[in-house]
Structures are given as structure tokens and as C-alpha cells.
Design a protein around this motif. Structure first.
Motif, PDB file in Angstrom:
ATOM      1  N   UNK A   1      95.877 -18.348 -36.605  1.00 11.88           N
ATOM      2  CA  UNK A   1      94.482 -18.552 -36.357  1.00 11.88           C
ATOM      3  C   UNK A   1      93.938 -19.298 -37.439  1.00 11.88           C
ATOM      4  N   UNK A   2      94.509 -19.288 -38.639  1.00  7.40           N
ATOM      5  CA  UNK A   2      94.222 -19.906 -39.908  1.00  7.40           C
ATOM      6  C   UNK A   2      94.670 -21.313 -39.608  1.00  7.40           C
ATOM      7  N   UNK A   3      95.558 -21.959 -38.972  1.00 10.42           N
ATOM      8  CA  UNK A   3      96.102 -23.159 -38.589  1.00 10.42           C
ATOM      9  C   UNK A   3      95.109 -23.576 -37.634  1.00 10.42           C
ATOM     10  N   UNK A   4      94.586 -22.784 -36.663  1.00 10.45           N
ATOM     11  CA  UNK A   4      93.749 -23.280 -35.634  1.00 10.45           C
ATOM     12  C   UNK A   4      92.274 -23.502 -36.402  1.00 10.45           C
ATOM     13  N   UNK A   5      92.128 -22.718 -37.070  1.00 10.88           N
ATOM     14  CA  UNK A   5      90.734 -23.130 -37.727  1.00 10.88           C
ATOM     15  C   UNK A   5      90.510 -24.229 -38.526  1.00 10.88           C
TER      16      UNK A   5
END
Length: 997
Positions: free
Chosen positions: A243-247
Motif C-alpha cells: 500500500x505504501x508503494x501504491x501511494x
């Protein structure tokens, strides 16, 4: 006070309620009575007209009482430490009152500019101080035109983005108000000498904004490849990491927040600044490893750089638009001598900019120094840098001359106006700058509050330990605290702190209970309920009215919003200003005015709109409204009549000032406030800021701020000597030391001002102080840095209910019941009769057959053409600089027509030229107001020239349409120049020809 009140140069640090107005009065009385100073050589300045009035009243009352009562006389002599001839002193001051310089700093500066405008370099027209609705209307027109042009030209995208960021979280306010405030803030920066030439030096080489879009997916792919090599320590960490990478991957530059990244993003930012091995946390810690670290470091560096690039671009876009806005204000207002108070302050401080302006100001100061010797400055903690620059040369002279004196009074604990420019740091700077020339004294004893109230004030504001733990040791050290003591002994009262479970609604309910318990409205008590925001004020005032209390908001009434009659009049003017305003029309339909309109205009809306506007133009808006109310006057309650009278009075003032369009009238009465005294029966609901300088028998505080201070989201602008920036997000700012340093200074000032606001709130009470706190949230730690939490800690709050009490609740038994006096019967007055009707030359246009309804687009273009023609002087002497616009191109083409050009040439004649010349004259029994587009006077003749952009096919149509207007102009000029030959000409831009009328 330990120092002699007549010490030559004296600074007093006067705590709340300590009697600074009393000592200001003593200073003036002593100067005049003991030192035989001419009152006209004294200048006493404060920040509000109300305070100036109280000061004058204090001086006169004290002398009047001392002249008749031996006890008062002895007390005055004791205060002065010397005797004076009281009657002679009173006589000297009364005689000098018309010339005694007692007022506001704004007003004093305006008087100087009015008297020395040419010496100060203001040469474009006679100085006119523009303020209130008139200034707002002028600025609004300029702003609207600028934004329309920017939007149509596709230049406003960066500005709108900056505006959206700056106003986030304030969506409850009107967009127009937010835009106005935004431009005022940036225009203030621009006029104070905004520079951008140091941006590159301060922030270094920044990447192009587009680079993030080009590279972000590559970074995301590289990070996803590291997922398999990470040793997870808890289930779900891999999903949180994804989710961090997607953000990061889906982040767009300028959006600011990576909200969906959660706490893990904060960990990445913290690691990037501190170095070492990266350790992230999702319930438990885990280490992504060196490969991921390299990707995160490069990605975050690029992202921050791109965000900073975007912030720089936004800033430049805003500054460019504000520059153009200020140029328009210069051309349309200041160049014509029309200045607001802010312009006046800046003009008075212009002497610091260059040698020529310094010499100009020196010439003015030479004459002022010969006129004034003694200076008294009140509420000095609220003085801005601009105001100080305006005063500094005069005070420097006073400090250097032993026959002159300076008296400064204020309280650094009440510095609550930093948001509008007040700079409390000036206090310490002046003490240091004039060290050895300026004596300093303090006044900690309160003549306002009783011991019980001061017990709570001391408990909270004197708790340096809690202040340091919550807001930092630097603030605790800076906070200037002396234990407060009641000067009047034996006065009973009570202070109480209660914790109320629930939200604002529950605390407001407790306010209602307290008002009943305290007998507010029945006892002879004044009561102030103080809140933080206007939204809270409105909500609470409505509740208290519904509960039957007589409520006054902010020490004033709002007749266009607090009664149906006022609302109906307001919406009537709104409909006349904009007939497409469906809301206004529906409000009218539900009001008693609808029946009057139906009967008078046969239910035809267009007929009503046209004839009401015509009546307003001829007789004034006040008379027009009175004529509509007259048939239903007997049906309106006494309260409603008073509110109607308020609005009609405001419209009469508008008419008396020269009037204007329905839109101008609407601006004039929108947000209309009428000051009034609360009286003992009223509950006065107001913001803490508005309460400054006031005192109430009872004060209730239901809205002590429980948000953390400071709120970083309000840190909007950073500024250095040669740079300024609309700030990016906090995670970007923290990577740039210069921004981090600016934010640290801003945070310190926010904490200090929060303490000042709390202090002001607590020190308004005389005998009863009741603080209602929200319950502390269990999820917070003990270090929650809010004013409400400071109160909790200082009083040892634990649980709900009463957590602090001092004094005796029985003090109310000593208070007498309020004596109700019957109101005398009001005399019924007949309908108002206008002393003189009003008219305009253009109003005569209605006499023509086949009147054409103007289109907004055509009127706008016509105004633009007139503005361009205004720049055209004698074309045979100087080539006019015309704008590169459609209107500018049209005027340029017209001036190339030989016959037309000849009309703009002086040809060596002895002629005077007046452009956009306003006229006010009594014509045919009416007050006529108008503007002549171009007026040529000389050699025994007067030529009136009017520019028309009407889309007509023949000159005859124009002559017929404007015959009445030109005849009115002719009559006016014949009165002004009875021995001159008068001629009238129309220049038709459509027909490209002159037309004689």
C-alpha cells in the motif's frame, strides 16, 4: 506604579484590568496641569475609536469630578504626586478638544497624508481615504475582472491550485471572502517589498515537475522486487508495504498528502532525514534492506524536489497575478489619490526605501516636529512593523529632544493580533534601542477582577511548569508573568472550572443552565459568553435566543440577518442587483413585501425591477424601501421596525455619499452591523478577540481551544530577505533547513499567541468566571499541547463535573435585582419625504424610444474602452501607451482616423483637459451625479465629449437615445462656465465618427 507618571520617557507594562486608561488620563492631565503643556501639542493614539473615546471621557470625567469633590481632587493629586489648578486644566483641555490629536493611529496617519499628500509624493489626485463597503466594492470589481481575464487566458491554473491549498479546511466560508482574504494577504506582502530573486540560491537546483511522472513507476517496480527478500515480523506487513508503494506510484505532484501511506510513510521520511538503517513499523518493526533503502532515498529526494518545484511555480504564479492586481489598484485607485488605511501606513513608511523618499518624509517631519511635542501610544503590543515605520522618525525626534516626551503603554500578554500584523517583539526591541532614555514600569494589580477570579488566572497563566511541558521551555521563559492581585479588597465573587462530557452541544446546554442559575436577565449583571470562532458565535447566539435570552452578538446587532424584515430588505436589494437571483426572489415571495409588489406592479416582475431601480436612482434606495414598507408598517412588530430602521438608515448613508448601483447598495448593507451597548439584561456573545478591552460581571468560556498548538496546516507562507514561498506539505518542508527554521519561528509565535488569547479570555471577568472544558480523550497522552489541556493540568482536573472552585457562590446574594423600566411609547412618524430627489445624466437615457436592455458583456467591454480612453491625453504631444487588448486595439484604430484624431489634439491651444471628470450639482431641483468622459475647457469654450460603444446603425439613434443625458451635461457646464460656449459631441466607436448633439 512605582515610577512618576510624568517621567519624561516612560513605558508601562500594564496587565489586564490594571487601569492603563486611568494612567493615560493622568499623563495628559499632568502634562497640561503641572507642566503647562499646550494640549494641542499632545498626540495620544490607540487602536480603536471606542478606546479613544473612553480615553477622552476618562480625562474629562476625572477633572470634572476633581473640580467638585475634594476626595477626588486629593486622589488626583496623589496619582500625579503634585498639585495642579484643576479648573484651569479642565478649561484648557475643553477649549483645545477640537484640535487635540486624540484618536487612532490609522486616523492620525490619514490626517498627515491629507495635509501633506504632495510632499509625500501622492500627486495623482486629491487624497480620498477609501474604506468599508466602498473600498470592498472597488477591490472586488478589480479582482473579478482580473480573474475573468486570467481564466479566459488559461493563466489561472497555478493560482487556483495555490488558492485551494491555502483555503483547505475553511470551506464553510464564502469563496468570494476567501479569495478577498487570500489576495489581501499576498498583496500586503507584495506592497511591503516582495522579492523572488533569491529563490534559486535558497532552494538550489530543483528538478522539473514532470520528472516525477516519468520516473515514479520505475521506482515502484524496483521496490516491488524487494518484497520477496524482506523478512516480515507480523502478518499483514507485506500488504501495508504494498500500500505504501501504491501511494508513491499514484501520487500526483501538488496534491500534498500521501494519506493512504499511513504511519509507514512517516517512518520513511524520518529515516531519510536521520540516516542509518531503515526500520519501518506495522504493529512490529521490520527492515526492508539496503536495496530498498537506495530506492526509497532516490525516490523521496526526487519527490521532494518536484514538490518544491511545484511550490515555487505556484508562488511565482500567485505573485504574478497579485502584481497585476496591485498594478490595477495603483492605476484605478491609488494613482487617483484613493487610498485605504493599509496604503496610508505604507506611504508613511516609504521613507526607508530610498533617499528621495527619506528626504520627502524629512520635510514633512520637520513641520510635524514643530507642531507636536508629546506622544502617548496605547496598546503598543498590537503595533505592526508598518505602523512603527510610520511613527519612528517622529518618536526618534521626541527621544532626542529634552523638551519632548514619549509614553508607551501595553501588555505583551495580550498580543492577540499577530495574524493582522501586530508584532509583540517591538516591545523588547524598543526597550533595547532606547535603553538609558526610557524608564520601564509594570502594573500587575487588577482593578477589574476580584480575588476569586484572579485565583484561577494565576493558577493557569502562572503555571510555568505546565506551560513549559506542553508548549516548550522557551515559551515558559518568554512568558512575562507576575502574580496578579486584586486592587479592590473585599469584593466577593467566584471562579469555577467544569468538565462537561460530550461535544459542544452539551457545553452549550450547560451555558443555558448557568445563565439561569446566575440569574442573568433578572440580576443587575452584565454577562459575556466568549468563544473562539464566528461559527461558534452564531450557533450559540441562536440557541440562547431560542431559550428566551436577550442576546447581542459582538457588541452589535445585525439587522439584515437577525430579523425577517431585515432579511427581506436585504434580499430585495440582492434581487435588484441581480434579477436572476432566484433565492432572493423566493425569499421576497415569502415576505410581506410580496403583497405590496403584487399590488403596485400587477405581478409583473420585470416591471417591478425596472421601476424600483428607477425610483432608487431618482430618490435614493432608502426612500424606495420606505415606500414599499409603508403599506405594511402597522403589521410589523416594534422590534422589526427598529431593524427596518437600521437598514433604511444604512441605505440613507449610502445615498448621502453619492449612491451608486444596486450592486453597490447590496455591498453596503451585506454584513451590516450596528454597534450597541448590551445593558444588564443582555447576554453578549462574542469572540475572545472582540472582547479585548472589555469587562463583564460574569464571563462564561465554553470553547477553550482543545486543538494542538500549533496547527502546521496553517503555516501557509514562508519568507526570507529575497524569497517567499507558498509552503509545500510538511514532509517536504522538513527536508529544507531554511523552511524548517522559518516554521520553528512561526510555531513559537503561534504558541505565544495561544497563551495570550487564553489570558485575555480569563481576565474579562469581574466577579464570576466559569470555564467549561471538554473531557480529555483517553487516546491522548498527557503532553497534548492545547490551551484546554493547560487548564486541565493547572487545576488538576480529574473526571467530570466541577474540578476547580474558588470564592463563594453566595456572592450573587449581594447583587440587586434588575430594575425594569417601561419603554416610552414611540411616536408614530409619517412616511419619509426626501429633501431632494436624485438623478444621473445617464438616467435620462430612459426618455428615448425603444430603450435597449444592456448586456453584461457589452457593458464590460464598454467599461474597458472607457478605461483605455482615460489614458489618452493630447496625442500631438505624447503617444499614449495603450494596452494590448481588444479595447486597446479598437482605440488605437480609432485614433488613426484623421478626423477622430484631430479631436484629441491640443494644436497649440490654451486648453485644459479633464478625463473621467466627476460632477455633483443641483440640477432642476435634484441632486445630479455623473462623470464626463472627456472635458476640454479654454479659449472661451467648453467641449463635452462622451464615448459610446452602442451597436447602432445610425447617428440618429444615438442622438435620440442620449439626448437627455447630453442636455443634462450641457446644463451643468453652463452653470459652471456661464460665459463659455458649450458644445457636446459623442464619439461612436461602432460608427467610427464624431456626432454633434
Amino acid at each position: 506604579m512605582k515610577k512618576d507618571i510624568l517621567s519624561r520617557n516612560l513605558m508601562i507594562l500594564a496587565s489586564a484590568g490594571s487601569g492603563k486608561t486611568y494612567q493615560l488620563g493622568n499623563r495628559v492631565i499632568g502634562k497640561v496641569g503641572a507642566e503647562e503643556v499646550d494640549p494641542e501639542r499632545i498626540v495620544a493614539l490607540t487602536f480603536t475609536r471606542k478606546a479613544a473615546g473612553e480615553f477622552a471621557d476618562s480625562v474629562l470625567s476625572k477633572l470634572a469630578e476633581a473640580s467638585t469633590d475634594p476626595k477626588d481632587r486629593d486622589q488626583l493629586f496623589k496619582d500625579l504626586r503634585r498639585t495642579i489648578d484643576v479648573e484651569a486644566t479642565l478649561q484648557k483641555i475643553v477649549r483645545a478638544l477640537p484640535r487635540f490629536q486624540l484618536g487612532t493611529m490609522d486616523g492620525f496617519f490619514a490626517r498627515i497624508v491629507r495635509g501633506f499628500q504632495y510632499e509625500l509624493g501622492l500627486t495623482g489626485g486629491k487624497f480620498d481615504l477609501v474604506q468599508g463597503p466602498k473600498l470592498e466594492a472597488a477591490v472586488s470589481d478589480i479582482l473579478s475582472g482580473l480573474l475573468v481575464d486570467a481564466l479566459e487566458g488559461g493563466e489561472a491554473e497555478e493560482f487556483l491550485h495555490a488558492f485551494k491549498r491555502a483555503t483547505m479546511g475553511r470551506e464553510e466560508r464564502r469563496v468570494a471572502d476567501l479569495l478577498s482574504d487570500f489576495f489581501k494577504q499576498w498583496q500586503g506582502l507584495w506592497k511591503s517589498g516582495l522579492k523572488l530573486d533569491g529563490m534559486d540560491e535558497v532552494f538550489g537546483a530543483l528538478p522539473a515537475v514532470e520528472e516525477w511522472e516519468e520516473k515514479k513507476r520505475g521506482f515502484a517496480q524496483s521496490l516491488r522486487k524487494t518484497v520477496g527478500g524482506i523478512e516480515w515480523t507480523r502478518k499483514g506487513q507485506d500488504k501495508a508495504y504494498e500500500k505504501l508503494i501504491d501511494a508513491f506510484e499514484f501520487h500526483t505532484i501538488g496534491s500534498g498528502s500521501l494519506g493512504k501511506a499511513g504511519k509507514m510513510f512517516e517512518g520513511v521520511c524520518e529515516w531519510s532525514l536521520g540516516g542509518g538503517s531503515m526500520v519501518l513499523k506495522h504493529y512490529k518493526e521490520f527492515t526492508p534492506g539496503p536495496v530498498a533503502e537506495d530506492v526509497f532515498r532516490n525516490m523521496l529526494d526526487l519527490l521532494r524536489g518536484c514538490e518544491m518545484s511545484a511550490a515555487v511555480e505556484r508562488t511565482k504564479a500567485v505573485v504574478d497575478l497579485v502584481r497585476r492586481f496591485d498594478d490595477e489598484c495603483e492605476r484605478r485607485l491609488r494613482r487617483k489619490g484613493m487610498l485605504g488605511f493599509d496604503d496610508v501606513k505604507l506611504l508613511m513608511g516609504d521613507w526607508v526605501k530610498d533617499e528621495e523618499k527619506r528626504l520627502r518624509r524629512e520635510a514633512v517631519d520637520f513641520r510635524l516636529d514643530a507642531r507636536y511635542d508629546h506622544w502617548l501610544l496605547d496598546e503598543f503590543q498590537d503595533t505592526s512593523r508598518a505602523e512603527w515605520r510610520g511613527m519612528e522618525p517622529l518618536l526618534n525626534e521626541a527621544f532626542s529632544d529634552f523638551d519632548k516626551s514619549v509614553f508607551i503603554v501595553g501588555d505583551t500578554k495580550q498580543a492577540i493580533y499577530g495574524w493582522r500584523g501586530g508584532d509583540v517583539a517591538l516591545f523588547d526591541e524598543i526597550k533595547e534601542h532606547y535603553a538609558g532614555q526610557l524608564e520601564v514600569d509594570s502594573m500587575p494589580d487588577s482593578w477589574r477582577s476580584c480575588d476569586a477570579v484572579l485565583d484561577l488566572v494565576n493558577q493557569v497563566c502562572g503555571d510555568k511548569h505546565s506551560i513549559g511541558e506542553l508548549f516548550g521551555d522557551s515559551l515558559a521563559t518568554r512568558w512575562p508573568w507576575q502574580e496578579h492581585v486584586a486592587a479592590k479588597k473585599g469584593v466577593t465573587g467566584e471562579s469555577r472550572v467544569e468538565v462537561v462530557a460530550g461535544k459542544s452541544e452539551e457545553r452549550y446546554g450547560r451555558v443555558v443552565e448557568l445563565l439561569h442559575e446566575l440569574g442573568i436577565g433578572k440580576k443587575d449583571l452584565s454577562c459575556g459568553v466568549l468563544v473562539r470562532t464566528n461559527a461558534q458565535l452564531t450557533s450559540l447566539a441562536e440557541l440562547l435566543r431560542a431559550e428566551g435570552f436577550d442576546v447581542i452578538e459582538e457588541g452589535s446587532r445585525k439587522p439584515t440577518s437577525d430579523h425577517p424584515v431585515g432579511v427581506a430588505i436585504h434580499q430585495l436589494i440582492a434581487w435588484l442587483a441581480d434579477p436572476s437571483n432566484d433565492f432572493a426572489r423566493k425569499v421576497l415571495a415569502m415576505s410581506p413585501l410580496e403583497a405590496v409588489l403584487e399590488q403596485r406592479f400587477e405581478g409583473i416582475a420585470l416591471k417591478a425591477w425596472e421601476q424600483l431601480l428607477a425610483q432608487a436612482g431618482a430618490e435614493g434606495f432608502a426612500t424606495m424601501v420606505e415606500s414599499l414598507l409603508e403599506p405594511v408598517w402597522e403589521e410589523i412588530s416594534e422590534f422589526g421596525r427598529r431593524r427596518a430602521g437600521d437598514v433604511i438608515g444604512a441605505l440613507a448613508a449610502f445615498d448621502g455619499g453619492g449612491g451608486g448601483s444596486a450592486r453597490d447598495a447590496l455591498r453596503w448593507i451585506t454584513d451590516l452591523e450596528i454597534p450597541q451597548s448590551p445593558g444588564s439584561a443582555a447576554v453578549q456573545v462574542m469572540t475572545v478577540h472582540k472582547s479585548k478591552g472589555l469587562g463583564f460581571d460574569v464571563v462564561i468560556l465554553p470553547e477553550i481551544d482543545d486543538a494542538q498548538v500549533p496547527n502546521g496546516g496553517r503555516f501557509q507562507i514562508s519568507r526570507g530577505p529575497n524569497w517567499v514561498l507558498q509552503n509545500p506539505a510538511s514532509w517536504v518542508r522538513e527536508a529544507y533547513p531554511v523552511l524548517a527554521a522559518e516554521e520553528s519561528k512561526w510555531e513559537e509565535e503561534q504558541r505565544y499567541e495561544a497563551m495570550c488569547v487564553l489570558y485575555v479570555a480569563l481576565t474579562r471577568a469581574k466577579r464570576g468566571l466559569y470555564v467549561l472544558l471538554p473531557e480529555d480523550k483517553k487516546s491522548r497522552d498527557d503532553g497534548w499541547a492545547s490551551p484546554a489541556n493547560l487548564v486541565r493540568r493547572a487545576v488538576g482536573a480529574d473526571g467530570e463535573g466541577e474540578v476547580f472552585g474558588s470564592g463563594d457562590a453566595g456572592w450573587l446574594n449581594e447583587v440587586k435585582d434588575r430594575v425594569v423600566t417601561e419603554e416610552s411609547e414611540n411616536v408614530a412618524l409619517g412616511a419619509a419625504l426626501p429633501m431632494r430627489g436624485r438623478s444621473t445624466p445617464s438616467g435620462a437615457k430612459a426618455e428615448a424610444k425603444g430603450e435597449v436592455v444592456d448586456s453584461p458583456t457589452g457593458k464590460k467591454f464598454g467599461s474597458e474602452v472607457h478605461e483605455v480612453f482615460e489614458q489618452v491625453g493630447w496625442v500631438d504631444e505624447a503617444t499614449p501607451g495603450l494596452p494590448d487588448t481588444e479595447a486597446g486595439q479598437l482605440v488605437k484604430e480609432l485614433l488613426e482616423v484623421p478626423d477622430i484624431r484631430q479631436g484629441f489634439e491640443r494644436a497649440g491651444g490654451d486648453l485644459q483637459l479633464y478625463r473621467e471628470q466627476s460632477v455633483e450639482v443641483i440640477d432642476q431641483g435634484k441632486w445630479l451625479s455623473g462623470i464626463v468622459d472627456r472635458l476640454v475647457v479654454g479659449e472661451g469654450r467648453v467641449e463635452i465629449i462622451d464615448f459610446k460603444t452602442d451597436a447602432v446603425d445610425s447617428a440618429e439613434v444615438l442622438v435620440e437615445r442620449y439626448r437627455g443625458q447630453m442636455a443634462a451635461y450641457r446644463r451643468v457646464m453652463q452653470k459652471l462656465y456661464p460665459d463659455h460656449e458649450i458644445s457636446c459631441r459623442i464619439l461612436s466607436t461602432k460608427l467610427a465618427t464624431w456626432i454633434d448633439c
